[in-house]
Design an enzyme around this catalytic site. Structure first.
Site, PDB file in Angstrom:
ATOM      1  N   ALA A  14     -32.679  -4.906 -29.542  1.00  0.00           N
ATOM      2  CA  ALA A  14     -33.002  -3.618 -29.160  1.00  0.00           C
ATOM      3  C   ALA A  14     -33.483  -2.893 -30.348  1.00  0.00           C
ATOM      4  CB  ALA A  14     -31.299  -3.014 -28.697  1.00  0.00           C
ATOM      5  N   MET A  16     -32.405  -1.797 -33.290  1.00  0.00           N
ATOM      6  CA  MET A  16     -31.838  -2.222 -34.612  1.00  0.00           C
ATOM      7  C   MET A  16     -32.344  -3.540 -34.766  1.00  0.00           C
ATOM      8  SD  MET A  16     -30.579  -0.151 -36.636  1.00  0.00           S
ATOM      9  CE  MET A  16     -29.427  -0.913 -37.705  1.00  0.00           C
ATOM     10  N   GLY A  17     -32.043  -4.378 -33.694  1.00  0.00           N
ATOM     11  CA  GLY A  17     -32.243  -6.145 -33.735  1.00  0.00           C
ATOM     12  C   GLY A  17     -33.775  -6.157 -33.989  1.00  0.00           C
ATOM     13  N   ARG A  36     -30.592 -11.371 -24.086  1.00  0.00           N
ATOM     14  CA  ARG A  36     -29.996 -11.615 -22.600  1.00  0.00           C
ATOM     15  C   ARG A  36     -31.118 -11.263 -21.492  1.00  0.00           C
ATOM     16  NH1 ARG A  36     -27.513  -8.476 -18.662  1.00  0.00           N
ATOM     17  NH2 ARG A  36     -27.710  -6.535 -20.067  1.00  0.00           N
ATOM     18  N   THR A  37     -31.875 -10.403 -21.561  1.00  0.00           N
ATOM     19  CA  THR A  37     -33.041 -10.307 -20.799  1.00  0.00           C
ATOM     20  C   THR A  37     -34.317 -11.129 -21.475  1.00  0.00           C
ATOM     21  OG1 THR A  37     -32.284  -8.150 -20.069  1.00  0.00           O
ATOM     22  CG2 THR A  37     -34.467  -8.630 -19.737  1.00  0.00           C
ATOM     23  N   VAL A  77     -25.354  -6.455 -30.570  1.00  0.00           N
ATOM     24  CA  VAL A  77     -25.240  -6.134 -29.217  1.00  0.00           C
ATOM     25  C   VAL A  77     -24.258  -5.092 -29.178  1.00  0.00           C
ATOM     26  CG1 VAL A  77     -25.888  -8.419 -28.088  1.00  0.00           C
ATOM     27  CG2 VAL A  77     -23.300  -7.929 -28.627  1.00  0.00           C
ATOM     28  N   SER A 131     -26.190  -0.120 -41.704  1.00  0.00           N
ATOM     29  CA  SER A 131     -26.371   1.474 -41.720  1.00  0.00           C
ATOM     30  C   SER A 131     -27.793   1.643 -42.188  1.00  0.00           C
ATOM     31  CB  SER A 131     -25.336   2.205 -42.287  1.00  0.00           C
ATOM     32  OG  SER A 131     -25.711   3.721 -42.260  1.00  0.00           O
ATOM     33  N   LYS A 186     -17.662   0.034 -42.456  1.00  0.00           N
ATOM     34  CA  LYS A 186     -18.449   0.747 -41.766  1.00  0.00           C
ATOM     35  C   LYS A 186     -18.060   1.968 -40.849  1.00  0.00           C
ATOM     36  CE  LYS A 186     -22.726   1.263 -39.934  1.00  0.00           C
ATOM     37  NZ  LYS A 186     -22.618   1.923 -38.539  1.00  0.00           N
ATOM     38  N   HIS A 189     -17.535   4.799 -43.034  1.00  0.00           N
ATOM     39  CA  HIS A 189     -18.887   5.227 -43.378  1.00  0.00           C
ATOM     40  C   HIS A 189     -19.253   6.443 -42.260  1.00  0.00           C
ATOM     41  CE1 HIS A 189     -23.116   5.296 -42.315  1.00  0.00           C
ATOM     42  NE2 HIS A 189     -23.301   5.211 -43.585  1.00  0.00           N
ATOM     43  N   ASN A 190     -19.049   5.629 -40.939  1.00  0.00           N
ATOM     44  CA  ASN A 190     -19.680   6.659 -39.678  1.00  0.00           C
ATOM     45  C   ASN A 190     -18.731   7.773 -39.553  1.00  0.00           C
ATOM     46  OD1 ASN A 190     -21.117   4.376 -39.386  1.00  0.00           O
ATOM     47  ND2 ASN A 190     -20.759   4.302 -37.260  1.00  0.00           N
ATOM     48  N   GLU A 193     -19.906  10.127 -41.897  1.00  0.00           N
ATOM     49  CA  GLU A 193     -21.261  10.858 -41.315  1.00  0.00           C
ATOM     50  C   GLU A 193     -21.092  11.743 -40.302  1.00  0.00           C
ATOM     51  OE1 GLU A 193     -24.145   8.518 -38.156  1.00  0.00           O
ATOM     52  OE2 GLU A 193     -23.746   7.614 -39.769  1.00  0.00           O
ATOM     53  N   LYS A 264     -20.453   8.073 -29.922  1.00  0.00           N
ATOM     54  CA  LYS A 264     -20.286   6.824 -29.295  1.00  0.00           C
ATOM     55  C   LYS A 264     -18.839   6.208 -29.675  1.00  0.00           C
ATOM     56  CE  LYS A 264     -25.229   5.290 -29.241  1.00  0.00           C
ATOM     57  NZ  LYS A 264     -26.184   4.134 -29.169  1.00  0.00           N
ATOM     58  N   ARG A 449      14.024  20.085 -37.841  1.00  0.00           N
ATOM     59  CA  ARG A 449      14.175  18.920 -37.161  1.00  0.00           C
ATOM     60  C   ARG A 449      15.316  18.172 -37.275  1.00  0.00           C
ATOM     61  NH1 ARG A 449      11.966  14.492 -39.678  1.00  0.00           N
ATOM     62  NH2 ARG A 449      11.560  13.444 -37.684  1.00  0.00           N
TER      63      ARG A 449
END
Length: 486
Positions: A14, A16-17, A36-37, A77, A131, A186, A189-190, A193, A264, A449
């Site tokens: 894809a 990034m890859g 895969r495809t 992936v 990233s 990571k 990090h996100n 972000e 995501k 409480r």
């Protein structure tokens, strides 16, 4: 069977890859590629990869056979079941000592699990954050590897050669820690972000709604900010976005985009981790929820005709207001990183990891989405004190917060008085004020409480660690609930 020629292999062509393997090849490595495809393999090898040192494979067996030992199999992936399925497809052809590398946005507990499963078969496992998006993958991303440290020498040269460089050639890539530590860092990090993007969005909302700046003026403001302490990739692209005109309508493109944000899941994972560790990650949580609120577009449009806000008081001086918004953005950004590092410290303690906080700041200095000059100051803070309890109490950052907090407060006050939502900036200020307050009203909360649930409390006039219960109504007994922190 042909002699293996590939230095490393990657599954998942894809965006990034594709860009990551082009980066690897440009550094002198021969790279095996599989998807895969399988038609995607041919498209790539005969397209962007034409004439380059790529080995296209049409089966998992052919792919593995093309790799030099120890075989280095990298996966890019979709997180979740796809990672397990891809690992299962190559597993029969791997041998003890081979290395599996997951470079996707995987949830860190899954990495820890997969590492144990790989180890049981004699394989080494690396879970690494990558990233930088499409451009970073091609030209030099930030890479955050963790997992089996025994695998690090086999991939170190490749990873550090393709990573972004800062400070005269220092790669934005170093070993993070064991198990899922690389993917955890990571994930944080996100989360940061998410916070950065929400904060920038709030600054835009303030400047456009109260200072009435149009897109060209906004481009100029963010361009100026990018020359100062807010110098960063996200401010830079924000400047560029405001300067972009739609070729068809000739209007600013940003004004034509629907105000409904997607996500995501990595921000949610960060907040989940914070609640599990008892860390007040308030700013990033608000950034996640702000995206959720944006998704309720139809409801918001209907509510806008029903719910009333304050009459706009406006602002008195444009230049001063812009400076105040800059202060609010800068101060809130410091809080976001302080909370993120607090979470990393808590998870490291819970997992038995040792994380190099200064090194993580250096890895984020270049290549990644949150890269900024600001991170150099974070590295210096942890160099001064590796055991720093919170970024806010570092002398440099404490002084910076004091310098900008008046403008920060004025900007948020203007937002409140004019009905402009600033959930992340507001959460940042509330956290700052809460963190600097020696006595909070939690004493009343503990009394409540204990009143309704006999949950006990500690006393200011007794040693810490001793717990007490009061029979508030005269009808309760002396039995109290056990003390615990959920």
């Amino acid at each position: 069977m042909a002699t293996p020629t590939a230095d490393i292999g990657l599954i998942g062509l894809a965006v990034m890859g594709e860009n990551l393997v082009l980066n690897m090849e440009s550094r002198g490595y021969t790279v095996a590629v599989f998807n895969r495809t399988t038609s995607k393999v041919d498209e790539f090898v005969n397209g962007r990869g034409a004439g380059k040192k790529f080995v296209g494979a049409h089966s998992a067996q052919e792919f593995v056979a093309s790799l030099k030992r120890p075989r280095k199999v990298m996966l890019l992936v979709k997180a979740g079941d796809a990672v397990d399925a891809t690992i299962a497809s190559v597993m029969p052809f791997l041998e003890p000592g081979d290395i599996l590398i997951d470079g996707g946005n995987t949830h860190f507990p899954d990495t820890t699990r997969r590492m144990a499963e790989a180890n049981a078969k004699g394989l080494l496992y690396i879970g690494t954050g990558v990233s930088g998006g499409e451009e970073g993958a091609l030209k030099g991303p930030s890479i955050m590897p963790g997992g089996d440290e025994k695998a690090w020498p086999a991939v170190k040269e490749i990873f550090q050669s393709i990573a972004a460089k800062v400070d005269g050639g220092v790669p934005c890539c170093d070993w993070v820690g064991p198990q899922g530590a690389g993917h955890f860092v990571k994930m944080v990090h996100n989360g940061i972000e998410y916070g950065d993007m929400q904060l920038i969005g709030e600054s835009y909302h303030l400047l456009s709604s109260l200072a009435h700046l149009d897109a060209p003026k906004l481009a100029a403001v963010y361009g100026e900010w990018n020359k100062g302490k807010l110098d960063s990739y996200l401010i830079e692209i924000t400047r560029d976005i405001f300067g972009f005109t739609d070729p068809e309508t000739k209007k600013p493109m940003v004004d034509l985009i629907l105000d409904k944000a997607g996500q995501k899941g990595t921000g949610k994972w960060t907040v989940d981790s914070a609640t599990e560790n008892g860390i007040p990650l308030t700013l990033i949580a608000e950034a996640v929820f702000a995206r959720c609120l944006s998704a309720q577009k139809t409801q918001r449009e209907a509510a806008s005709h029903i719910l009333k806000g304050p009459a706009s008081a406006g602002i008195s001086a444009e230049k001063e207001f812009i400076a105040d918004v800059e202060s609010a953005l800068y101060a809130s950004k410091i809080v976001s990183y302080a909370q993120g590092y607090d979470l990393m410290a808590a998870q490291a303690k819970a997992s038995g990891w040792t994380l190099n906080n200064g090194g993580i700041a250096l890895m984020w200095r270049g290549g990644c989405i949150i890269r900024s000059a600001f991170l150099g100051k974070i590295k210096e803070a942890f160099d001064r004190n590796p055991q720093l309890s919170n970024l806010l109490v570092d002398p440099y950052f404490a002084e910076e917060m004091d310098r900008v907090q008046a403008g920060w407060r004025r900007a948020i006050a203007a937002a409140v008085m004019n009905g402009i939502p600033v959930p992340a900036m507001g959460a940042a200020l509330a956290y700052y004020d809460g963190y600097r307050t020696a006595r909070l009203p939690a004493n009343l909360l503990q009394a409540q409480r204990d009143y309704f649930g006999a949950h006990t409390y500690e006393r200011t006039d007794k040693p810490r660690g001793e717990f007490f219960h009061t029979n508030w109504t005269g009808r309760g007994g002396t039995t109290s609930s056990s003390t615990y922190n959920a």
